[in-house]
Design a protein around this motif. Structure first.
Motif, PDB file in Angstrom:
ATOM      1  N   ALA A 105     -13.036   3.005   6.582  1.00 36.64           N
ATOM      2  CA  ALA A 105     -11.985   2.172   5.981  1.00 36.64           C
ATOM      3  C   ALA A 105     -10.835   3.068   5.551  1.00 36.64           C
ATOM      4  CB  ALA A 105     -12.526   1.404   4.783  1.00 36.64           C
ATOM      5  N   TYR A 106      -9.659   2.457   5.414  1.00 45.07           N
ATOM      6  CA  TYR A 106      -8.508   3.189   4.884  1.00 45.07           C
ATOM      7  C   TYR A 106      -7.665   2.250   4.035  1.00 45.07           C
ATOM      8  CZ  TYR A 106      -5.265   0.957   8.194  1.00 45.07           C
ATOM      9  OH  TYR A 106      -4.505   0.042   8.881  1.00 45.07           O
ATOM     10  N   VAL A 107      -6.881   2.848   3.152  1.00 48.73           N
ATOM     11  CA  VAL A 107      -5.923   2.128   2.314  1.00 48.73           C
ATOM     12  C   VAL A 107      -4.636   2.938   2.294  1.00 48.73           C
ATOM     13  CG1 VAL A 107      -5.349   1.307   0.004  1.00 48.73           C
ATOM     14  CG2 VAL A 107      -7.687   1.092   0.849  1.00 48.73           C
ATOM     15  N   GLN A 108      -3.520   2.285   2.586  1.00 49.94           N
ATOM     16  CA  GLN A 108      -2.218   2.947   2.469  1.00 49.94           C
ATOM     17  C   GLN A 108      -1.343   2.157   1.500  1.00 49.94           C
ATOM     18  OE1 GLN A 108       1.421   2.969   5.283  1.00 49.94           O
ATOM     19  NE2 GLN A 108       0.307   4.837   5.858  1.00 49.94           N
ATOM     20  N   LEU A 109      -0.701   2.873   0.587  1.00 46.79           N
ATOM     21  CA  LEU A 109       0.221   2.258  -0.358  1.00 46.79           C
ATOM     22  C   LEU A 109       1.629   2.753  -0.064  1.00 46.79           C
ATOM     23  CD1 LEU A 109       0.532   0.492  -2.969  1.00 46.79           C
ATOM     24  CD2 LEU A 109       0.504   2.643  -4.236  1.00 46.79           C
ATOM     25  N   THR A 110       2.568   1.816   0.113  1.00 43.06           N
ATOM     26  CA  THR A 110       3.970   2.159   0.327  1.00 43.06           C
ATOM     27  C   THR A 110       4.830   1.391  -0.674  1.00 43.06           C
ATOM     28  OG1 THR A 110       4.387   0.410   1.954  1.00 43.06           O
ATOM     29  CG2 THR A 110       3.531   2.499   2.789  1.00 43.06           C
ATOM     30  N   GLU A 111       6.016   1.919  -0.961  1.00 45.16           N
ATOM     31  CA  GLU A 111       6.912   1.277  -1.927  1.00 45.16           C
ATOM     32  C   GLU A 111       8.289   1.050  -1.305  1.00 45.16           C
ATOM     33  OE1 GLU A 111       8.675   1.833  -6.481  1.00 45.16           O
ATOM     34  OE2 GLU A 111       7.576   3.474  -5.499  1.00 45.16           O
ATOM     35  N   GLU A 112       8.828  -0.131  -1.536  1.00 40.40           N
ATOM     36  CA  GLU A 112      10.183  -0.469  -1.086  1.00 40.40           C
ATOM     37  C   GLU A 112      11.170   0.060  -2.126  1.00 40.40           C
ATOM     38  OE1 GLU A 112      12.596  -1.002   1.279  1.00 40.40           O
ATOM     39  OE2 GLU A 112      11.169  -2.546   1.968  1.00 40.40           O
ATOM     40  N   ARG A 113      11.995   1.037  -1.729  1.00 40.72           N
ATOM     41  CA  ARG A 113      12.906   1.674  -2.682  1.00 40.72           C
ATOM     42  C   ARG A 113      14.371   1.432  -2.364  1.00 40.72           C
ATOM     43  NH1 ARG A 113       9.749   7.492  -3.581  1.00 40.72           N
ATOM     44  NH2 ARG A 113       7.895   6.575  -4.613  1.00 40.72           N
ATOM     45  N   ASP A 114      14.668   0.957  -1.175  1.00 39.80           N
ATOM     46  CA  ASP A 114      16.054   0.622  -0.856  1.00 39.80           C
ATOM     47  C   ASP A 114      16.511  -0.518  -1.761  1.00 39.80           C
ATOM     48  OD1 ASP A 114      18.446   0.635   1.094  1.00 39.80           O
ATOM     49  OD2 ASP A 114      17.767  -1.461   1.100  1.00 39.80           O
TER      50      ASP A 114
END
Length: 342
Positions: free
Chosen positions: A257-266
């Motif tokens: 399994a994997y988990v990726q966290l990304t953030e919208e900064r624009d």
């Protein structure tokens, strides 16, 4: 109709639970249909009626008791670490099982708009079900029993406790009965380590045996990748074109399994996302089936949420043969997120 001296009479009472109603049904039958013997017929008829009424009354009491008392045991304590002793009190003689709450079967609509309990042919014995033991005493008549068990060594998280009521369905099936209570398996001392990203003002608990990298594994620059955590070693992570991650596709594991966290900064994109996404849930759900997320196989999905004025994307993938502990670890990682203001 008469009965000869050699004829036999059997009174049968059986208990049936159909849908959500408990009923006692009694039937009787005779053998030997010689109508030429009328001697003693009245006396035998009176005896038969008494047996019939007595058996029906007895099973009516059993049915009413079962209907009122069948349910999962009350556990003390209601949360524990693996290996900790837990004691429960509930209906006698029934197998007790637990399952991750998000995988627990639910009641369903059945005949005539009634609500029925889930059922199984025999007590479930395969994962993700976990057998805790059996209540003391006999199944019928239903009385109060006890159970003593140690919390199994499973991933921390929320679990539902069920009893398997074999008499609650006619035939080979039995009911799986639970209620709204949750049993929490707590983290042991070696349940993972907290990973902190000071520049991103967030942290999370990485499950034991998992790996984490902050390197980009696809071609997306915004939203910004904060971390990618995997249950398997991720060798030589590198960017690739578009949203798909070639690194994860090539190293995908059906039990991983994997988990990726990304953030919208624009600025403009973040404002649009904040207007349409929900606040962070109390507990994350990872029930998506099929391919998706970073173009990885089933079961992969995407979650969007906001917290403290920040907008995030979660991309996850869980192999079809991943263990219940791995699935719970994904949810535990997400639930452990601590996010500060930027």
């Amino acid at each position: 109709m008469g009965f000869t001296r050699g004829s036999t009479f059997v009174a049968v009472a059986f208990w049936r639970k159909r849908d959500n109603d408990t009923k006692c049904n009694s039937v009787y039958f005779g053998e030997g249909a010689d109508e030429t013997d009328f001697m003693g017929r009245d006396r035998r008829t009176r005896i038969v009626r008494r047996v019939f009424l007595l058996s029906g009354a007895l099973f009516a009491v059993l049915c009413a008791t079962a209907h009122a008392d069948v349910g999962p045991p009350r556990l003390s304590p209601s949360a524990g670490k693996p290996g900790q002793v837990v004691i429960g009190k509930g209906p006698s003689g029934m197998p007790v099982l637990m399952i991750p709450a998000w995988l627990a079967p639910k009641r369903y609509s059945c005949h005539g708009g009634a609500v029925c309990e889930p059922y199984s042919v025999g007590a479930p014995s395969r994962l993700p079900w976990i057998r805790l033991g059996r209540m003391s005493g006999r199944v019928l008549p239903v009385t109060f029993g006890t159970i003593r068990f140690r919390v199994p060594r499973v991933a921390p998280g929320r679990y539902k406790v069920f009893v398997y009521c074999e008499p609650c369905y006619r035939g080979r099936r039995g009911s799986l009965i639970t209620d709204d209570r949750i049993f929490r398996v707590l983290r042991a001392g070696s349940a993972g380590r907290r990973v902190v990203y000071p520049g991103d003002r967030l942290s999370f608990i990485l499950p034991p045996g998992w790996h984490v990298t902050s390197a980009r594994v696809n071609g997306v620059l915004d939203p910004v990748t904060i971390f990618t955590a995997t249950s398997f070693g991720l060798r030589d992570p590198r960017p690739s074109g578009g949203i798909c991650s070639v690194t994860l596709q090539r190293q995908w594991h059906v039990r991983g399994a994997y988990v990726q966290l990304t953030e919208e900064r624009d600025g403009a994109s973040r404002k649009r996302l904040l207007r349409r996404v929900a606040p962070r849930p109390l507990h994350f759900e990872t029930r998506r089936q099929g391919a998706g997320a970073l173009c990885t196989p089933a079961d992969s999905g995407e979650i969007t949420f906001q917290e403290r004025g920040r907008a995030f994307y979660v991309f996850y993938g869980i192999g079809k043969r991943a263990s219940p502990a791995t699935r719970v670890a994904v949810r535990a990682l997400l639930d452990s997120l601590r996010i500060g203001r930027r």
